[in-house]
Design a protein around this motif. Structure first.
Motif, short mmCIF file in Angstrom:
data_model
loop_
_atom_site.label_atom_id
_atom_site.label_comp_id
_atom_site.label_asym_id
_atom_site.label_seq_id
_atom_site.Cartn_x
_atom_site.Cartn_y
_atom_site.Cartn_z
N GLY A 39 173.86 59.79 56.04
CA GLY A 39 173.31 59.75 57.39
C GLY A 39 173.25 61.12 58.03
O GLY A 39 173.84 62.09 57.54
N GLU A 78 172.28 60.48 63.88
CA GLU A 78 172.52 59.05 63.70
C GLU A 78 173.96 58.68 64.05
O GLU A 78 174.23 57.58 64.56
CB GLU A 78 172.19 58.64 62.27
CG GLU A 78 170.69 58.62 61.98
CD GLU A 78 170.37 58.43 60.51
OE1 GLU A 78 169.25 57.98 60.22
OE2 GLU A 78 171.24 58.73 59.65
N LYS A 95 174.72 56.05 66.97
CA LYS A 95 175.53 54.86 66.71
C LYS A 95 176.72 54.80 67.66
O LYS A 95 177.10 53.71 68.14
CB LYS A 95 176.02 54.89 65.26
CG LYS A 95 176.86 53.68 64.86
CD LYS A 95 176.06 52.39 64.88
CE LYS A 95 176.87 51.23 64.34
NZ LYS A 95 176.10 49.97 64.31
N PRO A 129 176.85 56.47 59.56
CA PRO A 129 176.66 55.82 60.86
C PRO A 129 177.27 54.43 60.93
O PRO A 129 177.85 54.05 61.95
CB PRO A 129 175.13 55.78 61.00
CG PRO A 129 174.65 56.91 60.15
CD PRO A 129 175.59 56.98 59.00
#
Length: 297
Positions: free
Chosen positions: A18, A22, A26, A246
């Motif tokens: 990721g 991200e 998140k 994430p």
């Protein structure tokens, strides 16, 4: 509330997945109010490269450039998402040899980092936590688990005493693959020495939730016995998910909530924040930790 001050992304850590953005997105989606970005500091020698970095034919110079790119992106995200979440830009340390100390100090000053996570992943230059085989080789090298732990806490004290990290990362990391290990008197005294030193200068000890799955013992790092000693000695705790993707943001936080409740640790939870007026790093206590709406989601 809540928060994590120990995170990684695949964009800047080759054993993660990721992007850094991200991770921040998140954290916002899940309800974090604060998130600390803490990619690993660059290791200095070719012999320090991990297998996935060797497979990519990376060099220490590549790691340093990767770190510079990380800091640039982290500061961009800090500004871009400032109306949604309080982002701190930091790094996780390495202590492989004594020269790492000067490098930690230099990197923090050069890149104006908000904070650092003080972690040890090597013992006298040997990586021990990459996998079980690496760990077993270290135990064989030292001759016993007790001897290896003694060396680990000695190296950890060197790191703590010379860099004063704001967050102490996975304090008992050395037990990752030996979840039933019980320290002998000398090792326990070394652990107490390190804990009391950190308390004296004001560090926060992370309660690392990722460890609950990777250790196979269903406990965070440090374990509950150590956590209870920390708070009984006047120490302060913080939360860290040590996410490497994430989808791992807030991993095991529900279980960690229960551990904090069951062991009466909730009055000792703190978080980091940059004061808007002074621009200095501050430590703030969480009030009504167990009743926060996050736990009802």
């Amino acid at each position: 509330m809540p928060f994590s001050f120990h995170t990684h992304s695949g964009q800047f850590c080759k054993h993660a997945t990721g992007t850094l953005e991200e991770i921040v997105q998140k954290a916002i989606d899940i309800g974090y109010t604060h998130v600390g970005l803490s990619e690993h500091m660059p290791r200095q020698e070719k012999s320090d490269l991990y297998p996935e970095e060797e497979e990519l034919h990376m060099t220490p110079a590549d790691l340093y450039q990767q770190f510079k790119d990380y800091v640039s992106e982290a500061k961009r995200l800090k500004a871009a998402y400032s109306s949604h979440i309080h982002v701190l830009v930091g790094m996780e340390t390495e202590y492989i040899r004594r020269s790492c100390i000067d490098e930690i100090v230099r990197l923090r000053e050069e890149h104006c980092l908000d904070y650092i996570v003080g972690s040890v992943h090597h013992v006298q230059g040997m990586a021990f936590d990459f996998d079980g085989d690496w760990f077993a080789r270290c135990v064989t090298h030292f001759g016993s688990m007790q001897a290896m732990c003694s060396a680990y806490y000695s190296d950890q004290f060197e790191l703590l005493s010379r860099t004063h990290p704001d967050v102490v990362g996975h304090f008992d990391r050395i037990q990752l693959f030996e979840s039933d290990y019980k320290p002998d008197k000398l090792v326990w005294e070394a652990m107490q020495k390190n804990i009391k030193y950190c308390i004296d200068y004001g560090a926060l000890f992370e309660v690392n939730s990722a460890y609950m799955a990777t250790s196979g013992r269903g406990q965070p790092s440090p374990n509950t016995s150590i956590l209870k000693f920390i708070v009984s000695s006047g120490g302060k705790l913080t939360l860290s998910d040590d996410c490497h993707a994430p989808e791992a943001v807030a991993i095991n936080y529900e279980s960690m909530h229960d551990i904090i409740r069951d062991h009466s640790l909730d009055d000792h939870i703190y978080y980091l924040e940059i004061d808007k007026t002074t621009q200095l790093l501050t430590r703030k206590q969480v009030c009504n930790f167990l009743q926060h709406p996050f736990w009802l989601n």
